[in-house]
Design a protein around this motif. Structure first.
Motif, PDB file in Angstrom:
ATOM      1  N   GLU A   1       0.848  -1.120  -5.003  1.00  0.00           N
ATOM      2  CA  GLU A   1       1.880  -1.470  -5.976  1.00  0.00           C
ATOM      3  C   GLU A   1       2.301  -2.901  -5.683  1.00  0.00           C
ATOM      4  O   GLU A   1       2.484  -3.255  -4.507  1.00  0.00           O
ATOM      5  CB  GLU A   1       3.076  -0.514  -5.826  1.00  0.00           C
ATOM      6  CG  GLU A   1       4.187  -0.810  -6.827  1.00  0.00           C
ATOM      7  CD  GLU A   1       5.303   0.248  -6.769  1.00  0.00           C
ATOM      8  OE1 GLU A   1       5.054   1.403  -6.337  1.00  0.00           O
ATOM      9  OE2 GLU A   1       6.436  -0.111  -7.137  1.00  0.00           O
ATOM     10  N   VAL A   2       2.445  -3.710  -6.729  1.00  0.00           N
ATOM     11  CA  VAL A   2       2.893  -5.083  -6.492  1.00  0.00           C
ATOM     12  C   VAL A   2       4.417  -5.125  -6.544  1.00  0.00           C
ATOM     13  O   VAL A   2       5.042  -4.483  -7.380  1.00  0.00           O
ATOM     14  CB  VAL A   2       2.250  -6.082  -7.486  1.00  0.00           C
ATOM     15  CG1 VAL A   2       0.754  -6.199  -7.243  1.00  0.00           C
ATOM     16  CG2 VAL A   2       2.531  -5.719  -8.932  1.00  0.00           C
ATOM     17  N   LEU A   3       4.986  -5.866  -5.608  1.00  0.00           N
ATOM     18  CA  LEU A   3       6.444  -5.922  -5.456  1.00  0.00           C
ATOM     19  C   LEU A   3       6.896  -7.370  -5.275  1.00  0.00           C
ATOM     20  O   LEU A   3       6.119  -8.229  -4.841  1.00  0.00           O
ATOM     21  CB  LEU A   3       6.869  -5.135  -4.196  1.00  0.00           C
ATOM     22  CG  LEU A   3       6.572  -3.636  -4.163  1.00  0.00           C
ATOM     23  CD1 LEU A   3       6.929  -3.075  -2.784  1.00  0.00           C
ATOM     24  CD2 LEU A   3       7.341  -2.889  -5.250  1.00  0.00           C
ATOM     25  N   CYS A   4       8.170  -7.622  -5.553  1.00  0.00           N
ATOM     26  CA  CYS A   4       8.755  -8.914  -5.174  1.00  0.00           C
ATOM     27  C   CYS A   4       8.996  -8.875  -3.650  1.00  0.00           C
ATOM     28  O   CYS A   4       8.962  -7.807  -3.037  1.00  0.00           O
ATOM     29  CB  CYS A   4      10.062  -9.165  -5.927  1.00  0.00           C
ATOM     30  SG  CYS A   4      11.377  -8.002  -5.516  1.00  0.00           S
ATOM     31  N   ARG A   5       9.228 -10.026  -3.060  1.00  0.00           N
ATOM     32  CA  ARG A   5       9.383 -10.056  -1.594  1.00  0.00           C
ATOM     33  C   ARG A   5      10.554  -9.197  -1.129  1.00  0.00           C
ATOM     34  O   ARG A   5      10.454  -8.452  -0.146  1.00  0.00           O
ATOM     35  CB  ARG A   5       9.566 -11.496  -1.093  1.00  0.00           C
ATOM     36  CG  ARG A   5       9.515 -11.582   0.434  1.00  0.00           C
ATOM     37  CD  ARG A   5       9.946 -12.912   0.981  1.00  0.00           C
ATOM     38  NE  ARG A   5      11.268 -13.260   0.532  1.00  0.00           N
ATOM     39  CZ  ARG A   5      11.570 -14.373  -0.140  1.00  0.00           C
ATOM     40  NH1 ARG A   5      10.632 -15.242  -0.418  1.00  0.00           N
ATOM     41  NH2 ARG A   5      12.807 -14.603  -0.526  1.00  0.00           N
TER      42      ARG A   5
ATOM     43  N   ARG B   1       0.882  -1.182   0.000  1.00  0.00           N
ATOM     44  CA  ARG B   1       0.000   0.000   0.000  1.00  0.00           C
ATOM     45  C   ARG B   1       0.907   1.215   0.000  1.00  0.00           C
ATOM     46  O   ARG B   1       1.912   1.237   0.728  1.00  0.00           O
ATOM     47  CB  ARG B   1      -0.904  -0.003   1.225  1.00  0.00           C
ATOM     48  CG  ARG B   1      -1.879   1.181   1.236  1.00  0.00           C
ATOM     49  CD  ARG B   1      -2.797   1.126   2.447  1.00  0.00           C
ATOM     50  NE  ARG B   1      -3.756   0.036   2.344  1.00  0.00           N
ATOM     51  CZ  ARG B   1      -4.458  -0.449   3.366  1.00  0.00           C
ATOM     52  NH1 ARG B   1      -4.294   0.078   4.579  1.00  0.00           N
ATOM     53  NH2 ARG B   1      -5.311  -1.438   3.205  1.00  0.00           N
ATOM     54  N   THR B   2       0.557   2.191  -0.800  1.00  0.00           N
ATOM     55  CA  THR B   2       1.406   3.378  -0.916  1.00  0.00           C
ATOM     56  C   THR B   2       0.600   4.656  -0.672  1.00  0.00           C
ATOM     57  O   THR B   2      -0.604   4.710  -0.939  1.00  0.00           O
ATOM     58  CB  THR B   2       2.026   3.464  -2.332  1.00  0.00           C
ATOM     59  OG1 THR B   2       0.971   3.485  -3.285  1.00  0.00           O
ATOM     60  CG2 THR B   2       2.950   2.297  -2.624  1.00  0.00           C
ATOM     61  N   VAL B   3       1.301   5.654  -0.181  1.00  0.00           N
ATOM     62  CA  VAL B   3       0.747   7.015  -0.133  1.00  0.00           C
ATOM     63  C   VAL B   3       1.796   7.896  -0.794  1.00  0.00           C
ATOM     64  O   VAL B   3       2.948   7.948  -0.338  1.00  0.00           O
ATOM     65  CB  VAL B   3       0.470   7.474   1.314  1.00  0.00           C
ATOM     66  CG1 VAL B   3      -0.033   8.915   1.317  1.00  0.00           C
ATOM     67  CG2 VAL B   3      -0.550   6.561   1.982  1.00  0.00           C
ATOM     68  N   GLY B   4       1.404   8.514  -1.893  1.00  0.00           N
ATOM     69  CA  GLY B   4       2.369   9.307  -2.654  1.00  0.00           C
ATOM     70  C   GLY B   4       3.541   8.461  -3.128  1.00  0.00           C
ATOM     71  O   GLY B   4       4.674   8.943  -3.196  1.00  0.00           O
ATOM     72  N   GLY B   5       3.288   7.206  -3.394  1.00  0.00           N
ATOM     73  CA  GLY B   5       4.341   6.324  -3.920  1.00  0.00           C
ATOM     74  C   GLY B   5       5.211   5.692  -2.849  1.00  0.00           C
ATOM     75  O   GLY B   5       6.054   4.854  -3.147  1.00  0.00           O
ATOM     76  N   VAL B   6       4.988   6.099  -1.580  1.00  0.00           N
ATOM     77  CA  VAL B   6       5.808   5.573  -0.489  1.00  0.00           C
ATOM     78  C   VAL B   6       5.038   4.466   0.225  1.00  0.00           C
ATOM     79  O   VAL B   6       3.866   4.634   0.572  1.00  0.00           O
ATOM     80  CB  VAL B   6       6.169   6.704   0.511  1.00  0.00           C
ATOM     81  CG1 VAL B   6       6.950   6.152   1.701  1.00  0.00           C
ATOM     82  CG2 VAL B   6       6.957   7.788  -0.204  1.00  0.00           C
ATOM     83  N   MET B   7       5.690   3.347   0.461  1.00  0.00           N
ATOM     84  CA  MET B   7       5.000   2.211   1.085  1.00  0.00           C
ATOM     85  C   MET B   7       4.678   2.509   2.545  1.00  0.00           C
ATOM     86  O   MET B   7       5.517   3.020   3.279  1.00  0.00           O
ATOM     87  CB  MET B   7       5.898   0.974   0.986  1.00  0.00           C
ATOM     88  CG  MET B   7       5.295  -0.255   1.584  1.00  0.00           C
ATOM     89  SD  MET B   7       6.253  -1.699   1.103  1.00  0.00           S
ATOM     90  CE  MET B   7       5.835  -2.778   2.471  1.00  0.00           C
TER      91      MET B   7
END
Ligand SMILES: Nc1ncnc2c1ncn2[C@@H]1O[C@H](COP(=O)(O)OP(=O)(O)O)[C@@H](O)[C@H]1O
Ligand SMILES: Cc1cn([C@H]2C[C@H](O)[C@@H](COP(=O)(O)O)O2)c(=O)[nH]c1=O
Length: 216
Positions: free
Chosen positions: A185-189, A157-163
């Motif tokens: 945003e989906v990310l690798c582990r 989950r991001t706010v302004g692109g920051v997790m």
């Protein structure tokens, strides 16, 4: 033999698209589906995919009994040959038990679709119950990718692109949120663990701290 199948994956990996394809293929052969959803981004009573397809669905309310809903429906002489449940992570564990009962007692296939883990990489209660009860768990093959190119396995989950790692488990949103909104945003582990999103990775790459320093 009817089955309870859990199709799972990260956000944006094509779950709702597959749900709509299953619905299309069966209805093209004259079968009638009961379609459940909860909190779809397209609004109440909708099952939508990012490819632009959308169909009407029964919005599952808190405390709704999905088994009783099917029994009522069938006892009114109406048809249901199979069941689709999208956004199944938002269903309560009891509602997943009711879906298993639909398979066992009404002999209908149930296809459930959902993300397994939340933004903190903890199982949603509904998804946990699906993993516990499903006859089959299918991980979607069209993998979403992390910004680094690796297979995305986690939802940030991001706010302004920051997790962010604080907040309610359920916040409806998309992977295309604008800069100051809550988004996903989906990310690798590896990058989920390091809380490194595309925006923060880009900022780090531009930072003078990490630019190569020329000698002299
Ligand atoms: N413009 C596009 N062209 C082709 N495929 C797209 C496009 N937009 C989205 N998709 C596909 O749709 C997928 C998302 O589908 P969707 O069913 O909404 O995902 P989910 O339900 O898993 O969140 C993306 O991973 C991508 O494969
Ligand atoms: C990770 C995470 C997601 N959600 C919400 C965000 C979306 O509305 C749905 C997932 O939909 P998709 O069709 O799979 O993209 O879930 C949430 O509420 N909490 C979370 O932690």
């Amino acid at each position: 033999m009817s089955e309870l199948v859990f199709f799972c994956g990260t956000m944006d990996c094509g779950k709702s698209t597959l749900a709509l394809q299953i619905e299309h293929n069966r209805s093209a052969r004259g079968l009638v589906g009961m379609i459940f959803t909860r909190n779809d981004r397209a609004g109440e009573g909708k099952l939508s995919s990012r490819l632009g397809l959308v169909t009407d669905a029964v919005e599952v309310e808190d405390g709704a009994d999905l088994y009783a809903h099917l029994v009522d429906h069938l006892s009114q002489g109406r048809r249901a040959d199979y069941v689709i449940a999208d956004e199944a992570q938002f269903l309560a564990p009891e509602q997943i038990d009711q879906l298993a009962r639909v398979v066992d007692d009404l002999d209908l296939d149930v296809y459930a679709f959902g993300i397994t883990t939340d933004f903190r990489s903890k199982l949603f209660p509904g998804s946990q119950r699906l993993v516990e009860l499903a006859d089959r768990v299918e991980v979607l093959q069209v993998e979403a990718l992390c910004w680094c190119g690796a297979r995305a396995t986690h939802n940030a989950r991001t706010v302004g692109g920051v997790m962010v790692v604080e907040g309610a488990q359920v916040v409806v949103g998309d992977v295309t949120g604008s800069a100051d909104e809550i988004g996903y945003e989906v990310l690798c582990r590896r990058h989920h663990r390091r809380r490194m999103t595309a925006a923060t990775a880009r900022a780090a790459a531009l930072s003078p701290d990490v630019l190569p320093v020329s000698p002299g």
